[in-house]
Each structure stands twice: as C-alpha cells, then as structure tokens.
Design a protein around this motif. Structure first.
Motif, PDB file in Angstrom:
ATOM      1  N   VAL A   2       0.847  -1.186   0.000  1.00 37.55           N
ATOM      2  CA  VAL A   2       0.000   0.000   0.000  1.00 37.55           C
ATOM      3  C   VAL A   2       0.883   1.237   0.000  1.00 37.55           C
ATOM      4  CG1 VAL A   2      -1.919  -1.121   1.184  1.00 37.55           C
ATOM      5  CG2 VAL A   2      -0.135   0.007   2.519  1.00 37.55           C
ATOM      6  N   GLN A   3       0.314   2.316  -0.442  1.00 38.77           N
ATOM      7  CA  GLN A   3       1.066   3.563  -0.518  1.00 38.77           C
ATOM      8  C   GLN A   3       0.111   4.725  -0.343  1.00 38.77           C
ATOM      9  OE1 GLN A   3       3.098   4.166  -4.246  1.00 38.77           O
ATOM     10  NE2 GLN A   3       4.450   5.731  -3.426  1.00 38.77           N
ATOM     11  N   LEU A   4       0.574   5.762   0.349  1.00 37.73           N
ATOM     12  CA  LEU A   4      -0.172   7.009   0.491  1.00 37.73           C
ATOM     13  C   LEU A   4       0.596   8.108  -0.212  1.00 37.73           C
ATOM     14  CD1 LEU A   4      -1.204   6.905   4.271  1.00 37.73           C
ATOM     15  CD2 LEU A   4      -2.453   6.036   2.290  1.00 37.73           C
ATOM     16  N   VAL A   5      -0.118   8.879  -1.030  1.00 38.08           N
ATOM     17  CA  VAL A   5       0.527   9.957  -1.766  1.00 38.08           C
ATOM     18  C   VAL A   5      -0.246  11.241  -1.526  1.00 38.08           C
ATOM     19  CG1 VAL A   5       1.217  10.827  -4.022  1.00 38.08           C
ATOM     20  CG2 VAL A   5       1.359   8.376  -3.531  1.00 38.08           C
ATOM     21  N   GLU A   6       0.463  12.256  -1.008  1.00 37.70           N
ATOM     22  CA  GLU A   6      -0.139  13.563  -0.779  1.00 37.70           C
ATOM     23  C   GLU A   6       0.015  14.443  -2.011  1.00 37.70           C
ATOM     24  OE1 GLU A   6       1.867  12.483   3.268  1.00 37.70           O
ATOM     25  OE2 GLU A   6       2.388  12.407   1.141  1.00 37.70           O
ATOM     26  N   SER A   7      -0.880  15.402  -2.124  1.00 34.90           N
ATOM     27  CA  SER A   7      -0.794  16.402  -3.180  1.00 34.90           C
ATOM     28  C   SER A   7      -1.451  17.678  -2.683  1.00 34.90           C
ATOM     29  CB  SER A   7      -1.489  15.919  -4.454  1.00 34.90           C
ATOM     30  OG  SER A   7      -2.860  15.678  -4.219  1.00 34.90           O
ATOM     31  N   GLY A   8      -1.142  18.784  -3.360  1.00 38.33           N
ATOM     32  CA  GLY A   8      -1.826  20.037  -3.071  1.00 38.33           C
ATOM     33  C   GLY A   8      -1.058  21.031  -2.234  1.00 38.33           C
ATOM     34  N   GLY A   9       0.136  20.705  -1.793  1.00 34.93           N
ATOM     35  CA  GLY A   9       0.919  21.665  -1.032  1.00 34.93           C
ATOM     36  C   GLY A   9       1.390  22.811  -1.906  1.00 34.93           C
ATOM     37  N   GLY A  10       1.921  23.837  -1.263  1.00 36.56           N
ATOM     38  CA  GLY A  10       2.425  24.975  -2.022  1.00 36.56           C
ATOM     39  C   GLY A  10       2.573  26.199  -1.164  1.00 36.56           C
ATOM     40  N   LEU A  11       2.706  27.332  -1.834  1.00 33.02           N
ATOM     41  CA  LEU A  11       2.890  28.620  -1.168  1.00 33.02           C
ATOM     42  C   LEU A  11       1.569  29.370  -1.160  1.00 33.02           C
ATOM     43  CD1 LEU A  11       4.701  30.888   0.000  1.00 33.02           C
ATOM     44  CD2 LEU A  11       5.136  31.583  -2.376  1.00 33.02           C
ATOM     45  N   VAL A  12       1.200  29.908  -0.010  1.00 32.21           N
ATOM     46  CA  VAL A  12      -0.030  30.673   0.114  1.00 32.21           C
ATOM     47  C   VAL A  12       0.210  31.839   1.058  1.00 32.21           C
ATOM     48  CG1 VAL A  12      -0.883  29.216   2.008  1.00 32.21           C
ATOM     49  CG2 VAL A  12      -2.512  30.501   0.599  1.00 32.21           C
ATOM     50  N   GLN A  13      -0.484  32.933   0.822  1.00 35.60           N
ATOM     51  CA  GLN A  13      -0.335  34.110   1.670  1.00 35.60           C
ATOM     52  C   GLN A  13      -1.101  33.942   2.977  1.00 35.60           C
ATOM     53  OE1 GLN A  13      -1.498  37.563  -0.596  1.00 35.60           O
ATOM     54  NE2 GLN A  13       0.475  37.669  -1.650  1.00 35.60           N
ATOM     55  N   PRO A  14      -0.678  34.623   4.016  1.00 34.38           N
ATOM     56  CA  PRO A  14      -1.435  34.582   5.279  1.00 34.38           C
ATOM     57  C   PRO A  14      -2.884  34.988   5.043  1.00 34.38           C
ATOM     58  CG  PRO A  14       0.697  35.581   5.632  1.00 34.38           C
ATOM     59  CD  PRO A  14       0.563  35.406   4.152  1.00 34.38           C
ATOM     60  N   GLY A  15      -3.793  34.239   5.677  1.00 34.34           N
ATOM     61  CA  GLY A  15      -5.212  34.485   5.488  1.00 34.34           C
ATOM     62  C   GLY A  15      -5.811  33.716   4.334  1.00 34.34           C
ATOM     63  N   GLY A  16      -4.970  33.103   3.542  1.00 31.26           N
ATOM     64  CA  GLY A  16      -5.445  32.353   2.387  1.00 31.26           C
ATOM     65  C   GLY A  16      -5.869  30.951   2.726  1.00 31.26           C
ATOM     66  N   SER A  17      -6.228  30.203   1.675  1.00 27.43           N
ATOM     67  CA  SER A  17      -6.708  28.837   1.836  1.00 27.43           C
ATOM     68  C   SER A  17      -5.918  27.898   0.945  1.00 27.43           C
ATOM     69  CB  SER A  17      -8.191  28.742   1.474  1.00 27.43           C
ATOM     70  OG  SER A  17      -8.981  29.533   2.341  1.00 27.43           O
ATOM     71  N   LEU A  18      -5.873  26.648   1.378  1.00 27.92           N
ATOM     72  CA  LEU A  18      -5.195  25.606   0.612  1.00 27.92           C
ATOM     73  C   LEU A  18      -5.817  24.274   0.988  1.00 27.92           C
ATOM     74  CD1 LEU A  18      -2.762  25.675  -1.399  1.00 27.92           C
ATOM     75  CD2 LEU A  18      -1.335  24.898   0.507  1.00 27.92           C
TER      76      LEU A  18
END
Length: 125
Positions: A2-18
């Motif tokens: 089995v394997q778990l793979v994350e996605s969606g990280g990155g740079l965001v400004q304070p107050g923002g969403s991710l």
C-alpha cells in the motif's frame, strides 16, 4: 503493498486557503483512522486532524475552526481543507492511516501505521 501519496501543497499568503489531499493505492477494501500530521522545521511532529470511517473528526486546538478533514471511503482518499492560514501553519504535512486492509489473490493483509511522504505547505507574504 500500500502507498499514500499527498498532493496540493504549495505557497499561500497569510489568510489564504489551501487544500491538501491524500490518495491510498493498493488493493484496499478498508481504511480506519485517517489523519493528517505536520512537522515544522526544528519542531516535533504534531497531529493535526483525524477522521474515523464513520466520519467522526478531531482537531488540534491550533487548527480548530480553520481546518476541515474529509474522506471519501469509495475512492480511498481524504483531504484537509485549510482556511485562514497563518505563518505558523508552515510545515510538511503528512497523511496517515491507522489501519489499512487489502485483499488480492494472496488473501487479506493488514497494514498498520501507514504514512505518506509529505507535502510542503508554506504560508508567507
């Protein structure tokens, strides 16, 4: 296997969403205790959120009201929606599962304490 793979990280400004997502791969028929943890530079790993197969959730005090964990049992995925992000949320975010069960020609196998490789979330202006 089995394997778990994350996605969606990155740079965001304070107050923002991710939103970060986790996808489990393998001949999986059940996952229990899905969650997210994070580790900031020079700090210990911190449990952020967990969700049971039935949908019960728990959050660290530091993210309550800002983060939401969700899961899709049919797709073996779960996600962490992060709103009102702060610089102190900067960390590598890891998804994990307490128990995973697979079934294939060789039978049923159990896996405990499965972790992904992590995805970096940076909150900065």
């Amino acid at each position: 296997q089995v394997q778990l793979v994350e996605s969606g990280g990155g740079l965001v400004q304070p107050g923002g969403s991710l939103r970060v997502s986790c996808e489990a791969s393998g001949s999986i028929f059940s996952i229990n205790g899905m969650g997210w943890s994070r580790q900031a530079p020079g700090q210990e790993r911190e449990l952020v959120a967990v969700i049971t197969r039935g949908g019960t959730t728990e959050y660290a005090d530091s993210v309550k009201g800002r983060f939401t964990i969700a899961r899709d049992n049919a797709k073996n995925t779960w996600s962490l929606q992060m709103n009102s992000l702060k610089p102190e949320d900067t960390a590598v975010y890891y998804c994990h599962a307490q128990e995973m069960y697979t079934e294939d020609d060789s039978g049923i196998k159990k896996y405990f304490g499965v972790w992904g490789q992590g995805t970096l979330v940076t909150v900065s202006s």
